[in-house]
Motif scaffolding. Sequence first.
Motif, PDB file in Angstrom:
ATOM      1  N   THR B 110      50.167  33.434  34.883  1.00 42.32           N
ATOM      2  CA  THR B 110      49.239  34.231  35.691  1.00 42.32           C
ATOM      3  C   THR B 110      48.181  33.371  36.378  1.00 42.32           C
ATOM      4  N   ALA B 111      47.675  32.359  35.675  1.00 41.71           N
ATOM      5  CA  ALA B 111      46.533  31.590  36.189  1.00 41.71           C
ATOM      6  C   ALA B 111      46.726  31.038  37.610  1.00 41.71           C
ATOM      7  N   SER B 114      45.833  33.585  40.366  1.00 47.46           N
ATOM      8  CA  SER B 114      44.544  34.279  40.389  1.00 47.46           C
ATOM      9  C   SER B 114      43.920  34.169  41.780  1.00 47.46           C
ATOM     10  N   MET B 115      43.006  35.093  42.081  1.00 46.77           N
ATOM     11  CA  MET B 115      42.349  35.111  43.391  1.00 46.77           C
ATOM     12  C   MET B 115      41.779  33.736  43.759  1.00 46.77           C
ATOM     13  N   ARG B 116      41.061  33.134  42.800  1.00 49.79           N
ATOM     14  CA  ARG B 116      40.364  31.883  43.122  1.00 49.79           C
ATOM     15  C   ARG B 116      41.349  30.747  43.379  1.00 49.79           C
ATOM     16  N   GLN B 360      48.473  38.192  45.467  1.00 50.25           N
ATOM     17  CA  GLN B 360      47.351  37.547  46.179  1.00 50.25           C
ATOM     18  C   GLN B 360      47.849  36.371  47.020  1.00 50.25           C
TER      19      GLN B 360
END
Lengths: 66, 407
Positions: B110-111, B114-116, B360
């Motif tokens: 998942t990491a 992520s958005m960032r 994303q």
Amino acid sequence: MKVTVDEDRCCGAGTCVLLVPEVFDQREDDGVVVLLEAAPAEGFHAAVREAANVCPAAAITVAETA
Amino acid sequence: MTSTVDTSPAEVPDFPMERAAGRPFDPPPAARAKQEESALTRVRLWDGSTPWLVTRYAEQRALLSDSRVSADIATPGYPSPAPLPKDGGSRISFILMDDPEHNRLRRMVTAPFSMRRVAAMRPAIQQIVDDRIDELLAGPRPVDLVEAFALPVPSLVICELLGVPYSDHDFFQENSKVIVRRAASHEERMAGHAALSGYLERLVGEKEANPADDLLSGLAVRVTAGELTRAEAAQMGVLLLIAGHETTANMIALGTLALLEHPDQLALLRSSDDPKLVASATEELLRYLNITHNGRRRAVVEDIEVGGEVVRAGEGLILANDIANRDTSVFEDPDRLDITRDAHRHVAFGFGVHQCLGQQLARLELQIVYSTLYRRIPTLALAGDLADIPFKHDGSVYGVYELPVTW
């Protein structure tokens, strides 16, 4: 407004961060939701409600308080 | 043996259904008609089974979030889109599993999505898009936009993220095409899987010895630590590699065709430098085109009352997200492509804990493409007639096989 998140339910889709980055973030190592502001300012309320509404894992709970 | 089918067999329509001639962007009219009648309806699959087709938005979201609904292909009643073995041999990683197994594996990857972390990829993706447009402009006209642009852009991005050498793209694109082709035989699909799995197992093995800063290396470290088998890591790699380029490539090509067919919307997009409009255009194209046109597949493990029906344990569900995205109770005038509308509630990425992990990244790639391609090639036009465009009616992901364009 009081916001709570359930880390166990979170699937890391990031839709909350997309909608309200001022209130939600994601943990660096696994993308799980991080609550930045449990009592967000009124200007964010509508967006926070929407973030809870579109959270695919129903991991965000919003309690409306006076 | 008792049957749970309560509708006369003759009245149950076949699924998948056909789109109307000349309406390539709209879902099958027969499914839309069912949506007006009821939230759930029976359909007949290739194997004669009659799962429920869930056509309305609210019921679909409710069922995709319901813990009594299973995504495991081995659950009785699971409406398999094709004759796949249910012994786990073709389980494409965590998308065909339930929690807690699903959650454990999904969180391992998942990491990077992520958005960032995705936002940090913006300059690299912009560079990839710009470079490919430079090559387009330097090359011959007309050109097939799929081969020359729509496929290479997301392939380059996912290869960089995973740590897969792009030089192998012919190999994995060929195999991935077979896997997502609806008409592919069981043997062809299994062979495609085996080839990709073998390739990724070798790659993960190499990264166990020499980990780099990429997603597969992250999985390789977990293999070394004993948290994951090499085969599991390879399956995740297969899933991400296919999901990472097939879907976005189709959104680029089909999105471009939709905009060319709606010149007022294209002009509006091209004339504005407001990132909010680019973002809303992207959400609207995701809603309107909804390229995953086979529905999300689930099996019911406990009786559930929903939409005036009781779905029974052991019955299958097909959650038609393309139809839900045209639900008039959620989207006003849903058959109109309107890039200024607020379409963010769409279910093009699914709903529930299986909602697209790479959404994303997909958003960012599409936003960069949609805000760059038509601006840099303002005279971009279809080279030929819409009627001659080969659409992927037979694919598990909808789109176009070829898009001849000129400028």
